[in-house]
Scaffold this active site. Structure first.
Site, short mmCIF file in Angstrom:
data_model
loop_
_atom_site.label_atom_id
_atom_site.label_comp_id
_atom_site.label_asym_id
_atom_site.label_seq_id
_atom_site.Cartn_x
_atom_site.Cartn_y
_atom_site.Cartn_z
N LYS A 26 0.86 -1.19 0.00
CA LYS A 26 0.00 0.00 0.00
C LYS A 26 0.89 1.23 0.00
CE LYS A 26 -3.53 2.47 2.57
NZ LYS A 26 -4.52 2.44 3.64
N LYS A 54 -2.16 -1.54 -3.80
CA LYS A 54 -3.04 -0.36 -3.74
C LYS A 54 -2.22 0.90 -3.84
CE LYS A 54 -5.99 2.04 -0.55
NZ LYS A 54 -6.37 2.20 0.80
C1 PBG Z 1 -7.30 3.54 5.50
C2 PBG Z 1 -7.58 3.44 4.05
C3 PBG Z 1 -7.40 4.39 3.05
C4 PBG Z 1 -7.94 3.85 1.88
C5 PBG Z 1 -8.40 2.59 2.21
N1 PBG Z 1 -8.15 2.34 3.54
C6 PBG Z 1 -6.88 5.77 3.09
C7 PBG Z 1 -5.52 6.07 3.53
O1 PBG Z 1 -4.66 5.21 3.69
O2 PBG Z 1 -5.32 7.25 3.77
C8 PBG Z 1 -8.03 4.54 0.56
C9 PBG Z 1 -9.06 4.03 -0.37
C10 PBG Z 1 -9.39 4.92 -1.50
O3 PBG Z 1 -8.75 5.95 -1.76
O4 PBG Z 1 -10.34 4.57 -2.20
N2 PBG Z 1 -6.01 3.39 5.90
#
Ligand code: PBG
Length: 326
Positions: free
Chosen positions: A195, A248
């Site tokens: 991520k 992601k």
């Molecule tokens: C929480 C999380 C995030 C997303 C999914 N889980 C945001 C982040 O890490 O700030 C993003 C999902 C999206 O942008 O659709 N940690």
């Protein structure tokens, strides 16, 4: 053989044949629809930067789930917006937490809808970071405790799968151990393994009210420039017991999806995140691109790169197209 014996266009002249030799076929089975649940009743707040997406109170969320299921999308990923937040996100571990309530309500009416619970602290902390702050930064090991508690609580509420998105080191192992110790050895973990610290999460942070109040997430989420490191992250999560690994965002990281699939041959999920969704919607709204066509092209590219599961805000729209409802 080369031209003129070989003519690659030969397989393109007929639409039936083109279908027969299509290498990548999307199906509604590939999709997971993310949803935002908030407290209150009869709440339906449109998320401005994500056209067609809402913060929904529990009973309206259940209605939305019925529509999603009827469209052929059989899985949702839940994010909660709690009524109040605290320093370490323990709000997320409450028996009557917002996502816990939502899961129970969904399971009561739609027992076959597959419910995935996102596990992270950022929607539940006053500062908006994904863990407990010590000395101005997110402390890894104390955060593991709240993440494991949150996971067990969501499993108790009836979640079918746990999806940690926090990027703390060691969280998959700790969550696995706690799930098992509480009798949830059958609940899979889908780890947000690679991520990235991405600008594409902007609209989500409006939706989930989870933007960090200071600093950024660069000390825990990955540097967008790295992909060897992504393989190390994935290897570690698999070693700790992850059943599905995730990359992601998706679009700017198709190479990472490809490498992860080839290297590990595990079920791979890709998150087609909020900013990717919103860019498409904005350009389509201006008439600059053909929205549905580009949507299908994007989703196909994510699958072609190696994703087995696509988490996408386009899930229902795409399923409707695939099922001939448009
Ligand atoms: C929480 C999380 C995030 C997303 C999914 N889980 C945001 C982040 O890490 O700030 C993003 C999902 C999206 O942008 O659709 N940690």
């Amino acid at each position: 053989m080369t031209f003129p014996v070989t003519r690659l266009r030969r397989l393109r002249y007929n639409s039936v044949l083109r279908q027969m030799v299509t290498e990548t076929k999307l199906s509604a089975d590939d999709f997971v629809m993310p949803l935002f649940v908030c407290s209150g009743t009869n709440v339906k707040n449109h998320i401005n930067s994500m056209p067609g997406n809402y913060q929904l109170s529990v009973e309206l969320l259940v209605e939305e789930c019925k529509t999603i299921y009827a469209a052929g999308v059989k899985s949702v990923l839940l994010f909660g917006i709690p009524a109040y937040k605290d320093e370490d996100g323990s709000v997320a571990c409450e028996h009557n937490g917002i996502v816990q309530q939502a899961i129970r309500a969904i399971k009561k009416e739609l027992k076959d809808l597959y419910v995935i619970a996102d596990v992270c602290n950022c929607e539940y902390t006053t500062h908006g970071h994904c863990g407990t702050i010590i000395d101005g930064d997110v402390d890894n090991d104390s955060t593991l405790i709240t993440l494991a508690k949150q996971s067990v609580s969501l499993a108790e509420a009836g979640a079918d799968m746990i999806a940690p998105s926090d990027m703390m080191d060691g969280r998959v192992g700790v969550i696995r151990a706690q799930l098992d110790a509480n009798g949830f050895e059958k609940i899979p973990i889908m780890a947000y393994s690679a991520k990235y610290a991405s600008g594409f999460y902007g609209p989500f942070r409006e939706a989930a009210e989870s933007a960090p109040k200071f600093g950024n997430r660069a000390t825990y989420q990955m540097n967008p420039a790295n992909s060897n490191e992504a393989l190390r992250e994935v290897a570690q999560d698999i070693a700790e017991g992850a059943d599905i690994v995730m990359v992601k965002p998706a679009l700017s990281y198709l190479d990472v999806i490809y490498r992860v699939k080839n290297e590990f041959n595990m079920p791979v999920a890709a998150y087609n995140v909020s900013g990717e969704f919103s860019m498409l919607k904005a350009a389509a709204e201006k008439g600059w691109i053909d929205g549905p066509r580009v949507m299908m092209e994007i989703l196909t590219s994510i699958k072609r790169a190696g994703a087995d599961i696509i988490i996408t805000y386009h899930a229902v729209e795409a399923a409707n197209i695939l099922n001939g409802k448009y």
